[in-house]
Design a protein around this motif. Structure first.
Motif, mmCIF file in Angstrom:
data_model
loop_
_atom_site.group_PDB
_atom_site.id
_atom_site.type_symbol
_atom_site.label_atom_id
_atom_site.label_comp_id
_atom_site.label_asym_id
_atom_site.label_seq_id
_atom_site.Cartn_x
_atom_site.Cartn_y
_atom_site.Cartn_z
ATOM 1 N N ILE A 69 -7.806 -6.753 1.276
ATOM 2 C CA ILE A 69 -6.788 -5.829 1.121
ATOM 3 C C ILE A 69 -7.775 -4.705 0.647
ATOM 4 O O ILE A 69 -7.872 -3.441 1.256
ATOM 5 C CB ILE A 69 -5.742 -5.918 0.119
ATOM 6 N N GLN A 89 -10.427 -3.354 3.161
ATOM 7 C CA GLN A 89 -9.944 -2.537 4.008
ATOM 8 C C GLN A 89 -9.751 -1.250 3.719
ATOM 9 O O GLN A 89 -9.748 -0.220 4.594
ATOM 10 C CB GLN A 89 -8.682 -3.210 4.749
ATOM 11 N N ALA A 90 -8.786 -1.034 2.666
ATOM 12 C CA ALA A 90 -8.511 0.212 2.231
ATOM 13 C C ALA A 90 -9.541 1.103 1.981
ATOM 14 O O ALA A 90 -9.553 2.365 2.361
ATOM 15 C CB ALA A 90 -7.645 -0.004 0.793
ATOM 16 N N GLU A 92 1.604 1.058 2.516
ATOM 17 C CA GLU A 92 1.732 -0.236 2.562
ATOM 18 C C GLU A 92 0.445 -1.070 1.982
ATOM 19 O O GLU A 92 0.719 -2.010 1.255
ATOM 20 C CB GLU A 92 1.498 -0.579 4.255
ATOM 21 N N THR A 93 -0.680 -0.134 2.080
ATOM 22 C CA THR A 93 -1.912 -0.785 1.420
ATOM 23 C C THR A 93 -1.772 -0.577 -0.025
ATOM 24 O O THR A 93 -2.031 -1.557 -0.869
ATOM 25 C CB THR A 93 -3.249 -0.196 1.751
ATOM 26 N N ARG A 94 -1.180 0.327 -0.634
ATOM 27 C CA ARG A 94 -1.141 0.406 -1.981
ATOM 28 C C ARG A 94 -0.046 -0.484 -2.502
ATOM 29 O O ARG A 94 -0.079 -1.215 -3.614
ATOM 30 C CB ARG A 94 -0.598 1.882 -2.372
ATOM 31 N N LYS A 119 0.817 3.901 6.351
ATOM 32 C CA LYS A 119 -0.312 2.707 6.220
ATOM 33 C C LYS A 119 -0.707 2.913 4.736
ATOM 34 O O LYS A 119 -1.175 1.662 4.254
ATOM 35 C CB LYS A 119 -1.518 3.050 7.180
ATOM 36 N N GLU A 120 -0.915 3.962 4.303
ATOM 37 C CA GLU A 120 -1.414 4.031 2.673
ATOM 38 C C GLU A 120 -0.503 3.339 1.845
ATOM 39 O O GLU A 120 -1.091 2.542 0.956
ATOM 40 C CB GLU A 120 -1.751 5.601 2.721
ATOM 41 N N LYS A 137 0.527 -3.363 -1.362
ATOM 42 C CA LYS A 137 -0.185 -4.716 -1.333
ATOM 43 C C LYS A 137 -1.074 -4.925 -2.682
ATOM 44 O O LYS A 137 -1.272 -5.823 -3.154
ATOM 45 C CB LYS A 137 -1.191 -5.116 -0.092
ATOM 46 N N MET A 138 -2.045 -3.765 -2.799
ATOM 47 C CA MET A 138 -2.782 -3.779 -4.147
ATOM 48 C C MET A 138 -1.926 -3.726 -5.045
ATOM 49 O O MET A 138 -2.715 -4.722 -6.114
ATOM 50 C CB MET A 138 -3.617 -2.401 -4.026
#
Ligand SMILES: [Zn+2]
Ligand SMILES: [Zn+2]
Length: 375
Positions: free
Chosen positions: A100, A103-104, A46-48, A43-44, A50-51
């Motif tokens: 994003i 949420q992160a 994925e978030t990164r 998940k991390e 997106k960022m």
């Protein structure tokens, strides 16, 4: 850390001065590294991923990048700086960004202390300084991280212990009807730890007021209303939290000779009626300190505007300069010698009326009006 503290350049591991090519290759490298296909189920990652996509989306666009450099994340919030007025149109990048980044870092885990407040500093500069740009220093008193305790608020040599009220989570849960509500822990104010013995210098606050000298680099072309952001030079955050930003608000003083309209400089130049009639060359000062030769064509009238291309103000963060507009006003002489009057009378005697077609035409039109009145 919260959504408002993640720097786009840091995300892309680039300098603020990085060119488009550098940004692009950094983005490609990082996108490859954090791509969900390469990190299945992470998940991390994925978030990164997106960022960095959001960050690159912003920085690859010169207009958005300029706004980001100037306003930081505020460029995307609440419709941009000044409520959208004058700011670039960012569409829904703000929302994506919030969702994003929020949420992160917003949800779950220990709540982090809020960052320090942004500060405003008003600075007056001359039009010449706005033209050339200026490197200067300002002295401000700003709350900075306390040195002896490194902003922790704990007396050096002592530590902090885990907050017993919340067990270090920074949040407490309470039952309210059917719901379990999470609140910031009232004992540690969300930090998850409490100080055993407060620092004597800052009385446990972690920050102290301190005069600071800051360098300010004003780029050429700024105008009244331009803001310059000094990232991280605002107030220190409480208990070692990141500092806010300092915004320099610029005000350009009125100039004795030039009026400014964007990148155009307007100057009103009175000329003698003989120069107006015969034509001639005059010299006026340029904003860059050069002398500008202006060619006055014979027969010029008051109100006529002459244009000097490229003699105006520089384009902020761009190329080239605006124009200078020279507005002519013809001055009628008021202090004539006897000899000059004699010459003018002599001139008058030679007039047929054709020298000044505007005047002649006007009086002919009047004649017909008078004739109509007489009927
Ligand atoms: Zn607590
Ligand atoms: Zn201290």
């Amino acid at each position: 850390m919260s959504a408002t503290e993640i720097d786009f350049y840091e995300l892309l591991e680039c300098e603020r001065t990085a060119d488009d090519k550098t940004l692009k290759s950094a983005y490609r490298r990082l996108a490859m590294k954090w791509h969900p296909d390469k990190n299945p189920g992470d998940k991390e990652a994925e978030t990164r991923f997106k960022m960095i996509s959001v960050a690159y989306d912003c920085l690859k666009d010169p207009q958005k990048r300029a706004a980001y450099d100037r306003y930081g994340h505020a460029a995307f919030q609440n419709g941009g700086p000044g409520g959208g007025q004058g700011g670039a149109d960012f569409g829904d990048i703000g929302d994506i960004f919030e969702s994003i980044f929020g949420q992160a870092f917003g949800g779950g885990g220990r709540q982090q202390a809020r960052r320090g407040a942004d500060l405003r500093y008003d600075m007056e500069i001359s039009l010449e300084e706005a033209f050339h740009g200026k490197k200067t220093e300002i002295e401000i008193e700003v709350s900075a991280a306390c040195e002896p305790c490194h902003g922790s608020g704990a007396e050096p040599g002592t530590g902090a212990r885990r907050c017993t009220m919340c067990g270090g989570h920074g949040k407490v849960r309470a039952q309210q009807g059917f719901f379990v509500v999470e609140r910031t822990c009232p004992t540690c104010h969300g930090r998850g730890e409490v100080i055993e013995k407060p620092c004597r210098v800052c009385r446990g606050e972690g920050r102290v007021d301190k005069p600071q000298t800051l360098e300010v680099d004003i780029p050429p072309g700024v105008d009244s209303g331009t803001r310059i952001r000094l990232s991280g030079k605002g107030e220190a955050g409480p208990f070692g939290a990141p500092p806010g930003d300092l915004y320099i608000f610029l005000h350009v003083k009125r100039h004795a000779v030039f009026e400014r309209e964007g990148t155009t400089l307007v100057t009103r130049v009175p000329i003698t009626f003989t120069t107006a009639a015969l034509g001639g060359d005059i010299e006026i000062p340029g904003i860059d300190g050069e002398r500008l030769a202006v060619d006055i064509p014979a027969g010029i009238q008051s109100g006529k505007q002459l244009r000097k291309r490229g003699a105006g103000m520089p384009v902020l963060q761009g190329r080239g300069r605006g124009d200078m507009v020279i507005e002519i006003s013809v001055e009628t002489p008021t202090k004539l010698s006897a000899r000059q009057k004699e010459l003018l009378r002599e001139l008058q005697e030679t007039e047929t009326g054709d020298e000044c077609p505007g005047s002649k035409g006007f009086f002919e039109r009047i004649k017909s009006v008078w004739a109509g009145l007489a009927e």
